[in-house]
Design a protein around this motif. Structure first.
Motif, PDB file in Angstrom:
ATOM      1  N   PHE A  92       0.717  -1.182  -0.045  1.00 27.22           N
ATOM      2  CA  PHE A  92      -0.083   0.082  -0.100  1.00 27.22           C
ATOM      3  C   PHE A  92       0.920   1.201  -0.009  1.00 27.22           C
ATOM      4  O   PHE A  92       0.582   2.316  -0.490  1.00 27.22           O
ATOM      5  CB  PHE A  92      -0.935   0.041   1.202  1.00 27.22           C
ATOM      6  N   GLN A  93       2.004   0.998   0.642  1.00 33.54           N
ATOM      7  CA  GLN A  93       2.923   2.431   0.794  1.00 33.54           C
ATOM      8  C   GLN A  93       3.887   2.402  -0.598  1.00 33.54           C
ATOM      9  O   GLN A  93       4.575   3.679  -0.570  1.00 33.54           O
ATOM     10  CB  GLN A  93       3.765   2.322   2.097  1.00 33.54           C
ATOM     11  N   SER A  94       3.713   1.540  -1.405  1.00 36.97           N
ATOM     12  CA  SER A  94       4.827   1.771  -2.536  1.00 36.97           C
ATOM     13  C   SER A  94       4.387   2.668  -3.531  1.00 36.97           C
ATOM     14  O   SER A  94       2.903   2.818  -3.833  1.00 36.97           O
ATOM     15  CB  SER A  94       4.586   0.225  -3.286  1.00 36.97           C
ATOM     16  N   PRO A  95       4.962   3.307  -4.125  1.00 36.40           N
ATOM     17  CA  PRO A  95       4.530   4.266  -4.993  1.00 36.40           C
ATOM     18  C   PRO A  95       3.865   3.733  -6.343  1.00 36.40           C
ATOM     19  O   PRO A  95       3.243   4.468  -7.230  1.00 36.40           O
ATOM     20  CB  PRO A  95       6.034   4.887  -5.650  1.00 36.40           C
ATOM     21  N   THR A  96       4.312   2.483  -6.674  1.00 41.44           N
ATOM     22  CA  THR A  96       3.482   1.664  -7.820  1.00 41.44           C
ATOM     23  C   THR A  96       1.938   1.312  -7.362  1.00 41.44           C
ATOM     24  O   THR A  96       1.154   1.209  -8.354  1.00 41.44           O
ATOM     25  CB  THR A  96       4.416   0.435  -7.909  1.00 41.44           C
ATOM     26  N   PHE A  97       1.480   1.451  -6.323  1.00 35.39           N
ATOM     27  CA  PHE A  97       0.238   0.832  -5.783  1.00 35.39           C
ATOM     28  C   PHE A  97      -0.851   1.902  -6.511  1.00 35.39           C
ATOM     29  O   PHE A  97      -1.773   1.302  -7.075  1.00 35.39           O
ATOM     30  CB  PHE A  97       0.067   1.063  -4.105  1.00 35.39           C
ATOM     31  N   GLY A  98      -0.558   3.075  -6.415  1.00 33.86           N
ATOM     32  CA  GLY A  98      -1.573   4.049  -6.994  1.00 33.86           C
ATOM     33  C   GLY A  98      -1.641   4.100  -8.488  1.00 33.86           C
ATOM     34  O   GLY A  98      -2.888   3.631  -8.901  1.00 33.86           O
ATOM     35  N   PRO A  99      -0.607   3.942  -9.493  1.00 32.39           N
ATOM     36  CA  PRO A  99      -0.824   3.748 -10.602  1.00 32.39           C
ATOM     37  C   PRO A  99      -1.399   2.341 -11.276  1.00 32.39           C
ATOM     38  O   PRO A  99      -2.169   2.117 -12.080  1.00 32.39           O
ATOM     39  CB  PRO A  99       0.690   3.875 -11.420  1.00 32.39           C
ATOM     40  N   ALA A 100      -0.669   1.450 -10.220  1.00 29.45           N
ATOM     41  CA  ALA A 100      -1.081  -0.101 -10.647  1.00 29.45           C
ATOM     42  C   ALA A 100      -2.658  -0.128 -10.630  1.00 29.45           C
ATOM     43  O   ALA A 100      -3.622  -0.794 -11.350  1.00 29.45           O
ATOM     44  CB  ALA A 100      -0.560  -0.937  -9.807  1.00 29.45           C
ATOM     45  N   LEU A 101      -3.272   0.395  -9.345  1.00 31.78           N
ATOM     46  CA  LEU A 101      -4.736   0.328  -9.055  1.00 31.78           C
ATOM     47  C   LEU A 101      -5.377   1.181 -10.207  1.00 31.78           C
ATOM     48  O   LEU A 101      -6.616   0.381 -10.658  1.00 31.78           O
ATOM     49  CB  LEU A 101      -4.925   1.002  -7.518  1.00 31.78           C
ATOM     50  N   THR A 102      -5.040   2.077 -10.317  1.00 33.60           N
ATOM     51  CA  THR A 102      -5.778   2.724 -11.323  1.00 33.60           C
ATOM     52  C   THR A 102      -5.771   2.400 -12.817  1.00 33.60           C
ATOM     53  O   THR A 102      -6.755   2.099 -13.487  1.00 33.60           O
ATOM     54  CB  THR A 102      -5.212   4.468 -11.513  1.00 33.60           C
ATOM     55  N   ASN A 103      -4.583   1.945 -13.087  1.00 33.70           N
ATOM     56  CA  ASN A 103      -4.417   1.175 -14.468  1.00 33.70           C
ATOM     57  C   ASN A 103      -5.407  -0.308 -14.412  1.00 33.70           C
ATOM     58  O   ASN A 103      -5.999  -0.569 -15.636  1.00 33.70           O
ATOM     59  CB  ASN A 103      -2.881   0.621 -15.043  1.00 33.70           C
ATOM     60  N   THR A 104      -5.426  -0.824 -13.467  1.00 35.07           N
ATOM     61  CA  THR A 104      -6.331  -1.908 -13.357  1.00 35.07           C
ATOM     62  C   THR A 104      -7.610  -1.741 -13.540  1.00 35.07           C
ATOM     63  O   THR A 104      -8.426  -2.328 -14.299  1.00 35.07           O
ATOM     64  CB  THR A 104      -5.994  -2.700 -11.959  1.00 35.07           C
ATOM     65  N   LEU A 105      -8.156  -0.667 -12.891  1.00 37.72           N
ATOM     66  CA  LEU A 105      -9.649  -0.300 -12.780  1.00 37.72           C
ATOM     67  C   LEU A 105      -9.904   0.002 -14.154  1.00 37.72           C
ATOM     68  O   LEU A 105     -11.177  -0.243 -14.821  1.00 37.72           O
ATOM     69  CB  LEU A 105      -9.984   0.688 -11.954  1.00 37.72           C
ATOM     70  N   LEU A 106      -8.931   1.025 -14.860  1.00 33.65           N
ATOM     71  CA  LEU A 106      -9.288   1.475 -16.122  1.00 33.65           C
ATOM     72  C   LEU A 106      -9.379   0.424 -17.248  1.00 33.65           C
ATOM     73  O   LEU A 106     -10.072   0.228 -18.218  1.00 33.65           O
ATOM     74  CB  LEU A 106      -8.430   2.519 -16.564  1.00 33.65           C
ATOM     75  N   PHE A 107      -8.085  -0.417 -16.923  1.00 35.10           N
ATOM     76  CA  PHE A 107      -8.088  -1.314 -17.993  1.00 35.10           C
ATOM     77  C   PHE A 107      -9.308  -2.492 -18.132  1.00 35.10           C
ATOM     78  O   PHE A 107     -10.147  -2.808 -19.055  1.00 35.10           O
ATOM     79  CB  PHE A 107      -6.791  -2.370 -17.810  1.00 35.10           C
ATOM     80  N   THR A 108      -9.850  -2.958 -16.743  1.00 34.21           N
ATOM     81  CA  THR A 108     -10.919  -3.730 -16.549  1.00 34.21           C
ATOM     82  C   THR A 108     -12.213  -3.090 -17.123  1.00 34.21           C
ATOM     83  O   THR A 108     -12.959  -3.738 -18.005  1.00 34.21           O
ATOM     84  CB  THR A 108     -10.958  -4.169 -15.263  1.00 34.21           C
ATOM     85  N   GLY A 109     -12.423  -1.738 -16.540  1.00 34.85           N
ATOM     86  CA  GLY A 109     -13.850  -0.998 -17.003  1.00 34.85           C
ATOM     87  C   GLY A 109     -13.874  -0.747 -18.164  1.00 34.85           C
ATOM     88  O   GLY A 109     -14.936  -1.189 -18.773  1.00 34.85           O
ATOM     89  N   VAL A 110     -12.809  -0.295 -18.963  1.00 37.15           N
ATOM     90  CA  VAL A 110     -13.196   0.288 -20.348  1.00 37.15           C
ATOM     91  C   VAL A 110     -13.252  -1.164 -21.311  1.00 37.15           C
ATOM     92  O   VAL A 110     -14.179  -1.128 -22.188  1.00 37.15           O
ATOM     93  CB  VAL A 110     -11.909   1.163 -20.507  1.00 37.15           C
ATOM     94  N   SER A 111     -12.384  -2.155 -20.907  1.00 39.31           N
ATOM     95  CA  SER A 111     -12.352  -3.275 -21.712  1.00 39.31           C
ATOM     96  C   SER A 111     -13.980  -3.778 -21.660  1.00 39.31           C
ATOM     97  O   SER A 111     -14.369  -4.413 -22.556  1.00 39.31           O
ATOM     98  CB  SER A 111     -11.308  -4.241 -21.031  1.00 39.31           C
ATOM     99  N   ILE A 112     -14.240  -4.312 -20.582  1.00 38.91           N
ATOM    100  CA  ILE A 112     -15.800  -4.695 -20.469  1.00 38.91           C
ATOM    101  C   ILE A 112     -16.710  -3.829 -20.945  1.00 38.91           C
ATOM    102  O   ILE A 112     -17.752  -4.298 -21.531  1.00 38.91           O
ATOM    103  CB  ILE A 112     -15.909  -4.873 -18.588  1.00 38.91           C
TER     104      ILE A 112
END
Length: 324
Positions: A92-112
């Motif tokens: 949760f404290q990693s700087p990669t967490f925010g971009p990874a979460l956003t990309n996962t939600l965008l990738f999943t939502g837009v694809s579906i």
């Protein structure tokens, strides 16, 4: 006074035949119930064994990995200390967490969204049963039948900045060069486009099968009432397809959350974190360096499992409301 006794002839005694055997004793109710239980367990045992070996045990091992500090040495000597939720805190404290979460939600939502919308449109289109309908429907299954490595490699070639077909078409209309795979602005869009193309056939097949279960009498009655094509779709097709649509979206969500092949082959999660999702990040942590972080990688994997479970529970809740 004398009494006369008259001798009456005795009735013949019937001859006894051979003794009839009563047969083996019938099983008691308890024994029959026990036999039925054993038979039921015999049928269900392969499924239970399969779930235990390929689902329960890997899930347990993944949870165990995420709450201990595993290293390469720990896998050999088994001396991984218990650290509780420390790995999750680090994730949760990693700087990669925010971009990874956003990309996962965008990738999943837009694809579906696009997979379901385009799949629905194509299913309604092919349901008209015009000439060559079956042939064209079979051709639309090609992206689904191809191996993912082939599809992703083809899209990588098509989106190449210098020699890609897509940039050639754009330049022929006077557009400029687009760095699909190397620009932070376009990398996520590129993998989403490829994933939409791959997922449309699945939605088409499931929704088309759902359309075949709708009686044509309903459409004929609506036509007699003066309903146009849009009214037929919105008032008849879409409501009657809700159960099929719900399971299609759920399966698409679970599948898209864990997509790895397409993104890794096309962009490897880059440039930087521009197209890094949880699936890519978990792989990078576990196998992307000479000093792998197995426990944080397992923690990221568990986050994906939790997200999939949330969508599953939402689906069950929607199904209960529809059944009431």
């Amino acid at each position: 006074m004398s009494t006369t006794i008259i001798d009456r002839p005795e009735a013949p005694v019937p001859e006894r035949g051979p003794a009839v055997s009563a047969g083996p004793p019938r099983p008691t109710l308890a024994k029959r119930f026990r036999a039925e239980q054993l038979t039921a367990w015999a049928f269900i045992a392969p499924v239970v064994a399969y779930l235990a070996i390929f689902y329960a045990y890997p899930l347990y091992r993944n949870v165990d990995l995420s709450v201990r500090d595993y290293t390469v040495r720990s896998f050999i000597d088994g001396s991984a200390p218990f650290v509780g939720l420390a790995n999750f805190v680090a994730v949760f404290q990693s700087p990669t967490f925010g971009p990874a979460l956003t990309n996962t939600l965008l990738f999943t939502g837009v694809s579906i969204l696009f997979q379901f919308s385009l799949g629905m449109a194509l299913a309604v289109f092919f349901f008209q049963n015009f000439r060559l309908s079956s042939t064209l429907r079979a051709l639309f299954l090609v992206p689904w039948l191809l191996p993912l490595i082939v599809s992703a490699s083809t899209w990588s070639w098509m989106m190449n900045s210098d020699s890609g077909v897509i940039n050639s078409v754009i330049s022929s209309f006077g557009g400029g060069q687009v760095n699909w795979l190397t620009s932070p602005q376009w990398a996520l869009t590129a993998v989403i486009i490829a994933n939409i193309w791959i997922g449309i056939p699945f939605n088409l097949v499931i929704l088309y099968s759902g359309l075949q279960n709708i009686s044509t009498d309903i459409y004929e009655a609506a036509a007699l009432d003066g309903a146009n094509a849009w009214q037929k779709f919105w008032r008849i097709t879409f409501p009657l397809l809700r159960p099929v649509s719900a399971i299609t979206i759920l399966l698409g969500l679970v599948y898209t959350l864990k997509v790895f092949d397409i993104i890794w082959i096309m962009t490897k999660g880059g440039p930087g974190d521009a197209s890094t999702t949880f699936a890519i990040w978990s792989y990078q942590l576990g196998f992307g360096s000479t000093l792998p972080s197995f426990s944080p990688a397992a923690a990221v994997g568990n986050l994906l499992i939790v997200m999939a479970l949330i969508f599953g529970f939402l689906y069950l809740r929607v199904q209960r409301k529809q059944a009431q």
